[in-house]
Write a protein that holds these residues in place. Structure first.
Motif, PDB file in Angstrom:
ATOM      1  N   HIS A 260       0.862  -1.293   0.017  1.00 37.18           N
ATOM      2  CA  HIS A 260       0.169   0.155  -0.012  1.00 37.18           C
ATOM      3  C   HIS A 260       0.753   1.412   0.085  1.00 37.18           C
ATOM      4  CE1 HIS A 260      -2.317  -3.403   1.890  1.00 37.18           C
ATOM      5  NE2 HIS A 260      -3.486  -2.565   0.978  1.00 37.18           N
ATOM      6  N   PRO A 261       1.737   1.614  -0.992  1.00 37.83           N
ATOM      7  CA  PRO A 261       2.605   2.535  -0.857  1.00 37.83           C
ATOM      8  C   PRO A 261       1.809   3.936  -1.244  1.00 37.83           C
ATOM      9  CG  PRO A 261       2.538   1.458  -3.364  1.00 37.83           C
ATOM     10  CD  PRO A 261       1.722   0.657  -2.357  1.00 37.83           C
ATOM     11  N   GLU A 262       2.567   4.921  -0.479  1.00 35.92           N
ATOM     12  CA  GLU A 262       2.152   6.347  -0.677  1.00 35.92           C
ATOM     13  C   GLU A 262       3.148   7.247  -0.944  1.00 35.92           C
ATOM     14  OE1 GLU A 262      -1.779   6.211   2.327  1.00 35.92           O
ATOM     15  OE2 GLU A 262       0.513   5.883   3.169  1.00 35.92           O
ATOM     16  N   ILE A 263       2.810   8.118  -1.661  1.00 34.08           N
ATOM     17  CA  ILE A 263       4.144   9.067  -2.353  1.00 34.08           C
ATOM     18  C   ILE A 263       4.079  10.275  -1.294  1.00 34.08           C
ATOM     19  CG2 ILE A 263       3.951   8.490  -4.787  1.00 34.08           C
ATOM     20  CD1 ILE A 263       2.526  10.895  -5.366  1.00 34.08           C
ATOM     21  N   GLY A 264       4.938  11.244  -1.268  1.00 34.67           N
ATOM     22  CA  GLY A 264       5.399  12.316  -0.596  1.00 34.67           C
ATOM     23  C   GLY A 264       4.160  12.860  -0.105  1.00 34.67           C
ATOM     24  N   PHE A 265       3.880  13.213   1.128  1.00 35.05           N
ATOM     25  CA  PHE A 265       3.039  14.182   1.629  1.00 35.05           C
ATOM     26  C   PHE A 265       1.412  13.483   1.507  1.00 35.05           C
ATOM     27  CE2 PHE A 265       5.933  17.580   0.997  1.00 35.05           C
ATOM     28  CZ  PHE A 265       6.444  17.734   2.264  1.00 35.05           C
ATOM     29  N   GLU A 266       1.353  12.160   1.032  1.00 32.87           N
ATOM     30  CA  GLU A 266       0.259  11.354   0.978  1.00 32.87           C
ATOM     31  C   GLU A 266       0.103  10.129   1.900  1.00 32.87           C
ATOM     32  OE1 GLU A 266      -0.569  10.307  -2.956  1.00 32.87           O
ATOM     33  OE2 GLU A 266      -0.701  12.464  -3.688  1.00 32.87           O
ATOM     34  N   GLU A 267       1.130  10.038   2.858  1.00 28.71           N
ATOM     35  CA  GLU A 267       1.336   8.949   3.564  1.00 28.71           C
ATOM     36  C   GLU A 267       0.579   8.895   4.797  1.00 28.71           C
ATOM     37  OE1 GLU A 267       5.618  10.775   2.411  1.00 28.71           O
ATOM     38  OE2 GLU A 267       3.639  11.282   3.398  1.00 28.71           O
ATOM     39  N   VAL A 268      -0.826   9.196   4.615  1.00 21.11           N
ATOM     40  CA  VAL A 268      -1.767   9.042   5.544  1.00 21.11           C
ATOM     41  C   VAL A 268      -2.161   7.538   6.067  1.00 21.11           C
ATOM     42  CG1 VAL A 268      -4.244   9.235   6.096  1.00 21.11           C
ATOM     43  CG2 VAL A 268      -2.872  10.997   4.624  1.00 21.11           C
TER      44      VAL A 268
ATOM     45  N   ARG B 241       3.509  -7.386  -3.761  1.00 18.01           N
ATOM     46  CA  ARG B 241       3.658  -6.332  -4.618  1.00 18.01           C
ATOM     47  C   ARG B 241       2.522  -5.202  -4.438  1.00 18.01           C
ATOM     48  NH1 ARG B 241       1.691 -10.365  -7.576  1.00 18.01           N
ATOM     49  NH2 ARG B 241      -0.218 -10.162  -8.797  1.00 18.01           N
ATOM     50  N   SER B 242       2.899  -4.117  -5.076  1.00 21.42           N
ATOM     51  CA  SER B 242       2.329  -2.881  -4.827  1.00 21.42           C
ATOM     52  C   SER B 242       0.673  -3.137  -5.466  1.00 21.42           C
ATOM     53  CB  SER B 242       2.719  -1.551  -5.620  1.00 21.42           C
ATOM     54  OG  SER B 242       1.811  -0.315  -5.672  1.00 21.42           O
ATOM     55  N   THR B 243      -0.247  -2.495  -4.914  1.00 24.68           N
ATOM     56  CA  THR B 243      -1.593  -2.759  -5.188  1.00 24.68           C
ATOM     57  C   THR B 243      -2.213  -1.412  -5.724  1.00 24.68           C
ATOM     58  OG1 THR B 243      -2.641  -2.014  -3.113  1.00 24.68           O
ATOM     59  CG2 THR B 243      -2.338  -4.406  -3.251  1.00 24.68           C
ATOM     60  N   ILE B 244      -1.186  -0.448  -5.850  1.00 20.20           N
ATOM     61  CA  ILE B 244      -1.711   0.835  -6.285  1.00 20.20           C
ATOM     62  C   ILE B 244      -1.020   1.216  -7.530  1.00 20.20           C
ATOM     63  CG2 ILE B 244      -2.007   3.144  -5.744  1.00 20.20           C
ATOM     64  CD1 ILE B 244      -1.758   2.492  -2.773  1.00 20.20           C
ATOM     65  N   PRO B 245      -1.708   1.266  -8.885  1.00 20.61           N
ATOM     66  CA  PRO B 245      -0.765   1.555  -9.867  1.00 20.61           C
ATOM     67  C   PRO B 245      -0.001   2.929  -9.801  1.00 20.61           C
ATOM     68  CG  PRO B 245      -3.035   0.778 -10.581  1.00 20.61           C
ATOM     69  CD  PRO B 245      -3.030   1.116  -9.036  1.00 20.61           C
ATOM     70  N   GLY B 246       0.968   2.883 -10.433  1.00 25.20           N
ATOM     71  CA  GLY B 246       1.955   4.248 -10.092  1.00 25.20           C
ATOM     72  C   GLY B 246       2.642   4.529  -9.074  1.00 25.20           C
ATOM     73  N   ARG B 247       2.635   3.721  -8.031  1.00 23.96           N
ATOM     74  CA  ARG B 247       3.148   3.847  -6.849  1.00 23.96           C
ATOM     75  C   ARG B 247       3.720   2.473  -6.316  1.00 23.96           C
ATOM     76  NH1 ARG B 247       1.612   8.025  -8.042  1.00 23.96           N
ATOM     77  NH2 ARG B 247      -0.130   9.278  -7.019  1.00 23.96           N
ATOM     78  N   PHE B 248       5.183   2.765  -5.813  1.00 25.56           N
ATOM     79  CA  PHE B 248       5.990   1.479  -5.646  1.00 25.56           C
ATOM     80  C   PHE B 248       6.917   1.845  -4.870  1.00 25.56           C
ATOM     81  CE2 PHE B 248       9.959  -0.845  -7.543  1.00 25.56           C
ATOM     82  CZ  PHE B 248       9.741  -1.756  -6.577  1.00 25.56           C
TER      83      PHE B 248
ATOM     84  N   CYS C 232      12.539   2.206  -3.455  1.00 22.59           N
ATOM     85  CA  CYS C 232      13.841   2.788  -2.779  1.00 22.59           C
ATOM     86  C   CYS C 232      13.900   2.214  -1.309  1.00 22.59           C
ATOM     87  CB  CYS C 232      13.845   4.311  -2.832  1.00 22.59           C
ATOM     88  SG  CYS C 232      15.153   5.086  -2.513  1.00 22.59           S
ATOM     89  N   GLY C 233      13.064   1.290  -1.067  1.00 23.90           N
ATOM     90  CA  GLY C 233      13.194   0.511   0.407  1.00 23.90           C
ATOM     91  C   GLY C 233      12.627   1.321   1.288  1.00 23.90           C
ATOM     92  N   HIS C 234      11.975   2.518   1.133  1.00 20.01           N
ATOM     93  CA  HIS C 234      11.597   3.376   2.237  1.00 20.01           C
ATOM     94  C   HIS C 234      10.717   2.317   3.379  1.00 20.01           C
ATOM     95  CE1 HIS C 234      12.539   7.368   0.345  1.00 20.01           C
ATOM     96  NE2 HIS C 234      13.525   6.451   0.344  1.00 20.01           N
ATOM     97  N   ASP C 235       9.799   1.518   2.848  1.00 22.78           N
ATOM     98  CA  ASP C 235       9.204   0.669   3.676  1.00 22.78           C
ATOM     99  C   ASP C 235       9.848  -0.207   4.437  1.00 22.78           C
ATOM    100  OD1 ASP C 235      10.264  -0.662   1.463  1.00 22.78           O
ATOM    101  OD2 ASP C 235       8.812  -2.255   1.134  1.00 22.78           O
ATOM    102  N   GLY C 236      11.246  -0.731   4.226  1.00 19.65           N
ATOM    103  CA  GLY C 236      12.004  -1.184   5.296  1.00 19.65           C
ATOM    104  C   GLY C 236      12.584  -0.529   6.118  1.00 19.65           C
TER     105      GLY C 236
END
Length: 386
Positions: free
Chosen positions: A24-32, A92-99, A102-106
């Motif tokens: 469930h990746p979220e890009i910058g300032f959307e990491e709700v 794997r990512s369930t959101i198209p265009g989000r991944f 860079c390993g920030h999830d780790g």
């Protein structure tokens, strides 16, 4: 001492957290969602939680059982990249265009692992400050947290961060004093010409030709204007123009990045870009607008903190696996902004796999989760030893 046995014992929990964030990746300032998970986990371990710092950032505060003392900050980034994933992992990512390419999830999971361990033991004197930062990928998350008075509200005497490193061998950790990662600018160049039919270029002012010529000319700045003894990179990473086979467009655009370790070299490159663009505009009779933005400072590790991190790393992976004489990296990292405000150090943790970060096939090795968590936890315990 290898990885902390207590952290190894809940490794499966860390892997589950990492896989959930990855899916469930979220890009910058959307990491709700991500910041919500972080806040919930910290609170469940008895850690004081402060959400909404720098928009979607989270700060956790933990007092050691030894009472008041110094304050050590640990920082992890939470954001994903705006790109698709091609790993075909079961999580794997369930959101198209989000991944999480860079390993920030780790990194987020490692800091959660350190926080859980420290909360269960509190074997230190002073305060641990857990900083979960949004928007590291060029959107200014560190600066947003600093603008939100991060260190005024949550003072730190030192701060540490880390990054996964598929270019290092599993079991290796790199940390060294001085300039470690380049400063970076992002730039956008807009060329406005005059559109025309593709069969009649003489009645237009072709911005595509200008873009091609300008892109080539800009590459001479590093090779012919910058001191060859100074590291510098100018990369054009985007070219956009046109929409049909038989139409010369009205506009074309270039975009890219500058990387340097010297403010003087960065200034030279910016000036030459604008001068060359102005000359091209006059030569071709078009308008060229150049927008250059300072995004990352040079990341400079402080000597005492880099040495402290190296000693802790040696406890975990062995002295022979700690690299302290490494060439600086031309990549950039906005933890640099925090290191300008507070002494600290940034480390790299090697792991299995040869696919580089920011590649759609990048896979983070879950095996480093206890390594990174142990490194961060032991930094608090050693720097805040009674």
């Amino acid at each position: 001492m290898p990885t902390l046995p207590q952290i190894e014992a809940f490794k499966d929990d860390l892997v589950a957290i990492r896989h959930d964030i990855h899916a469930h990746p979220e890009i910058g300032f959307e990491e709700v969602r991500t910041s919500g998970i972080v806040a919930e986990k910290l609170a469940s371990w008895g850690i004081e939680v402060h959400p909404g710092v720098g928009k979607t950032g989270v700060v956790g505060i933990l007092q050691g059982k030894g009472g008041p003392g110094k304050r050590i900050g640990l920082r992890a980034d939470m954001d994903a990249l705006p790109m698709d994933e091609t790993t075909n992992l079961p999580f794997r990512s369930t959101i198209p265009g989000r991944f999480h390419g860079c390993g920030h999830d780790g990194h987020t999971t490692m800091l959660l692992g350190a926080a859980r361990y420290l909360a269960e033991n509190r074997d230190f004197t002073g305060t641990a400050v857990f900083v979960f930062q949004p928007a590291e990928e060029g959107l200014g998350g560190a600066r947003a947290m600093l603008a939100d008075k991060l260190f005024e509200r949550f003072p730190c005497d030192e701060i540490y961060g880390l990054h996964n490193a598929p270019n290092l061998d599993p079991g290796q950790i790199a940390v060294f004093p001085g300039p470690a990662m380049a400063g970076a600018d992002f730039f956008d160049i807009k060329i406005t010409g005059r559109g025309s039919h593709g069969a009649m270029p003489h009645v237009g002012r072709d911005p595509v030709i200008v873009a091609i010529s300008l892109a080539a000319a800009l590459q001479t700045i590093v090779s012919r204007n910058a001191d060859p003894r100074e590291a510098a990179v100018l990369s054009i990473t985007q070219i956009h123009a046109g929409s049909a086979y038989n139409v010369i467009p009205e506009e074309a655009a270039l975009a890219g990045t500058i990387r340097t370790f010297s403010p003087d070299i960065a200034k030279l490159i910016r000036e030459r870009m604008r001068e060359i663009a102005a000359g091209m505009a006059l030569t071709f009779g078009v308008q060229i607008d150049v927008d250059i933005r300072d995004i990352f400072d040079v990341l400079v590790n402080h000597g005492p903190q880099a040495e402290a991190a190296a000693k802790v790393a040696a406890e975990i992976v062995g002295a022979d696996n700690v690299l302290t004489e490494v060439k600086p990296i031309m990549g950039s990292e906005d933890f640099a902004d925090m290191l300008r405000a507070v002494p600290g150090a940034y480390c790299w943790v090697g792991h299995a796999g040869s696919v580089p970060v920011h590649n759609p096939s990048f896979i983070l090795d879950d095996g480093i989760l206890p390594v990174g968590a142990s490194l961060l936890a032991r930094l608090v315990e050693t720097r805040l030893a009674a």
